[in-house]
Design an enzyme around this catalytic site. Structure first.
Site, short mmCIF file in Angstrom:
data_model
loop_
_atom_site.label_atom_id
_atom_site.label_comp_id
_atom_site.label_asym_id
_atom_site.label_seq_id
_atom_site.Cartn_x
_atom_site.Cartn_y
_atom_site.Cartn_z
NE ARG A 40 -72.15 -55.90 81.44
CZ ARG A 40 -72.10 -56.00 82.18
NH1 ARG A 40 -70.77 -55.96 82.31
NH2 ARG A 40 -71.75 -57.18 82.80
CE LYS A 88 -83.61 -53.00 97.10
NZ LYS A 88 -83.90 -53.86 97.89
N GLY A 116 -88.11 -51.81 98.21
CA GLY A 116 -88.57 -52.87 99.31
C GLY A 116 -87.88 -54.08 99.29
CB SER A 120 -85.46 -61.82 92.20
OG SER A 120 -84.45 -62.21 92.23
CE LYS A 171 -81.52 -54.59 100.82
NZ LYS A 171 -81.65 -55.36 100.18
CG ASP A 224 -84.35 -54.33 101.17
OD1 ASP A 224 -84.97 -55.40 101.27
OD2 ASP A 224 -84.36 -53.30 100.54
#
Length: 317
Positions: A40, A88, A116, A120, A171, A224
């Protein structure tokens, strides 16, 4: 067009300059894939940046997906432009997944889901990892597999985008519960039991909506779940841990340095479970905890004192 056989590499635009979007751009750039990142705050407009893109990777938060999807819907994208969603979460208004939002907005585009056990910070450090690209369009999945695959980033494909997406989304709720367990010092036995029971709860929801059972035993499900429930790098895990130490949810979120999608996902999942009559006992205790209805020890007690049953009752695969 096959990216692997093309004379020039595909043009990729990553939407979202947060931790996850930046990590995905890092992988692509290391593979010599020309990649731009839009947010943005970008001086260039979304429309001008994605015009002519071969691949659009959406890593915006679930909150931003509907508005961004609406802007792309108004454009005349190339027919073979592939939209990859790496978000997610569940939309609180429609109670749908990101890929369902994108599919409704861009019905003519191939849609793929990337998910998965991918923390990061570890991706940014170049540590080995694996992920899944899922799509009902096998050719599109294989194209995305090709551009992301690297020596330290192994990419698999499957044809279950919904299951892949739900595994990565649900999860996050379980990670909050495991963070509480860890913060209370309940031990390895309790943590192992909680993670193990979390998997059938996630799977139960997925199967109800037509996902494939095998997906939840793979990287996007069990993989995950294990990663997110085992590391303080997970923001959702840190939410649960902070609650166990007496911090308020507001205080935790203010100091988190990013979005914990599990908080919103918990609220939406409870609405879905109530509507569809799906048993989600762990999620219910997380919901009560997040809304201040019980304390962390009371949440654990409520799970331990549930009616006794067979291990695989109401979990018929």
């Amino acid at each position: 067009m096959s990216f692997a056989n093309a004379d020039t590499p595909p043009q990729v635009v990553v939407l979202g300059a947060g931790a996850w979007g930046s990590s995905l751009a890092y992988v692509l750039n290391n593979n010599d894939i020309p990649t731009q990142v839009w947010s943005r705050r970008s001086p260039q407009s979304l429309e001008s940046m994605v015009a002519g893109a071969d691949v659009i990777v959406s890593a915006v938060s679930i909150k931003g997906v509907p508005s961004v999807a609406a802007r792309l819907e108004a454009m005349d994208l190339q027919r073979r432009t592939i939209l990859v969603t790496a978000t997610k979460g569940l939309d609180p208004e429609t109670m749908t997944t990101p890929s369902q939002i994108w599919q409704a907005a861009l019905p003519s585009q191939p849609i793929a889901v990337l998910s998965g056990p991918n923390l990061s910070k570890e991706i940014d450090q170049g540590l080995p990892a694996a992920t899944v690209v899922a799509s009902s369009d096998q050719a599109a999945a294989e194209e995305i597999q090709t551009i992301f695959a690297a020596d330290n980033f192994r990419v698999y494909t499957n044809n279950d985008p919904l299951g892949t997406e739900l595994g990565g989304t649900l999860k996050n709720v379980m990670a909050i519960a495991v963070g509480v367990c860890e913060g209370l010092g309940l031990g390895t036995n309790a943590k192992s039991a909680l993670i193990t029971r979390a998997l059938p709860e996630i799977t139960r929801v997925g199967l109800h909506f037509g996902a494939q059972p095998d997906t939840f035993w793979g990287l996007a499900g069990l993989g995950d779940l294990l990663a997110t429930c085992s590391s303080m790098l997970s923001r959702n895990y840190r939410v649960g841990y902070g609650l166990s130490k007496g911090q308020s949810l507001e205080e935790i979120l203010a100091n988190l340095g990013g979005t914990a999608e599990g908080v919103n996902t918990t609220d939406v999942l409870i609405k879905i479970a109530n509507r569809e009559k799906i048993a989600v006992p762990i999620t219910r205790q997380v919901y009560r905890l997040l809304h201040g209805k019980i304390t962390p020890p009371q949440a654990v007690e409520a799970l331990m004192e549930r009616e006794l049953k067979a291990e695989f009752e109401d979990f018929d695969l």
